[in-house]
Design a protein around this motif. Sequence first.
Motif, mmCIF file in Angstrom:
data_model
loop_
_atom_site.group_PDB
_atom_site.id
_atom_site.type_symbol
_atom_site.label_atom_id
_atom_site.label_comp_id
_atom_site.label_asym_id
_atom_site.label_seq_id
_atom_site.Cartn_x
_atom_site.Cartn_y
_atom_site.Cartn_z
ATOM 1 N N VAL A 171 -2.406 -1.600 3.071
ATOM 2 C CA VAL A 171 -1.202 -1.051 2.445
ATOM 3 C C VAL A 171 -0.020 -1.209 3.387
ATOM 4 C CG1 VAL A 171 -0.130 1.001 1.445
ATOM 5 C CG2 VAL A 171 -2.599 0.645 1.211
ATOM 6 N N LEU A 173 3.118 -1.759 -6.209
ATOM 7 C CA LEU A 173 3.332 -0.350 -6.542
ATOM 8 C C LEU A 173 4.741 0.085 -6.165
ATOM 9 C CD1 LEU A 173 -0.047 1.375 -5.558
ATOM 10 C CD2 LEU A 173 0.717 0.533 -7.786
ATOM 11 N N ILE A 216 -1.499 -4.073 -0.891
ATOM 12 C CA ILE A 216 -0.626 -3.257 -1.730
ATOM 13 C C ILE A 216 0.776 -3.179 -1.137
ATOM 14 C CG2 ILE A 216 -0.226 -0.959 -2.675
ATOM 15 C CD1 ILE A 216 -3.222 -0.545 -2.775
ATOM 16 N N LEU A 230 3.669 -0.920 -1.310
ATOM 17 C CA LEU A 230 3.861 0.460 -1.738
ATOM 18 C C LEU A 230 5.332 0.830 -1.790
ATOM 19 C CD1 LEU A 230 2.505 3.151 -2.474
ATOM 20 C CD2 LEU A 230 2.451 3.690 -0.026
ATOM 21 N N PHE A 245 0.874 6.373 -6.037
ATOM 22 C CA PHE A 245 -0.255 6.017 -5.172
ATOM 23 C C PHE A 245 -1.218 7.192 -5.030
ATOM 24 C CE2 PHE A 245 -2.185 5.045 -0.948
ATOM 25 C CZ PHE A 245 -2.811 3.868 -1.322
ATOM 26 N N CYS A 283 -3.340 1.239 6.665
ATOM 27 C CA CYS A 283 -1.962 1.444 6.214
ATOM 28 C C CYS A 283 -0.992 1.266 7.376
ATOM 29 C CB CYS A 283 -1.816 2.842 5.616
ATOM 30 S SG CYS A 283 -0.253 3.112 4.770
#
Length: 255
Positions: free
Chosen positions: A21, A54, A108, A110, A120, A134
């Motif tokens: 992420v 996202l 992802i 984000l 999320f 992340c």
Amino acid sequence: MRILKAGGFFTESWQDSEIIVLGGPSGTGKTELTLNLATYLRKTLVRGCELLDLDFVKSDFTLRSGRYRLEVPLRQSFSVARFSEYPVWEKDVLKLFSDASLESPLIIDLGGDERGLRIFRSLAPFWQKKRVYCSLVVNFHRPFFESVESYSSFVYQTEKRVGIRFHSLILNDHLGHHTDETLVKQAFEKATLLSQKLALPIWFVAVWEELGLPFSFLDSLDCAVLGIRRYLNLAWNVGGDEANGGFQKHQSGDN
């Protein structure tokens, strides 16, 4: 994307991750970095990967906007309701989480606003049992995020409201062709302070390949340095078949 200066932590930190992420405030360059990382995995490491967008803030500059083109086409799954105020998840999108693996990680992009973070969090049942890596993307030239304190506050709020724990940070600080050694050095000093305050290592520094910064300078940075390419194509530079952004877009039920 190519490695301009190697660093063992760049590879070792996420090799055992099933979901990667890239998070951070809006406008820090998460989308461009996501595309570069995905292309790197597909071309250099010969790993399968999937992309999931996202980011519901910048409709004109998101993966689903069609403004990005890739050397290696990547499949982006999306809902038929992708332009609605709130997303309606379909089975093929949720399947990306269940299929995420070490051999085929899910990457992802984000969104950085409150809505993106809540979205999320709503998907937590699909990612909490996965190996998630992340990284916080920082750019000290973005409005309202020019200081170490602003990013510290963002991380605190994100971890509190969403339950995300950041593992590292990425410095993606540039001003186009005005970027030079002095600018990168100043940004790196801030990133180092932020790294110490948050106890997060710097994953890598991202600079545009075309800048041609000397290796003697890059070697002075105490982390990996990656040269990234720009995949953004503005409307007046894109037309015809290229307007799909390089993705093999499909909706539920397509093969």
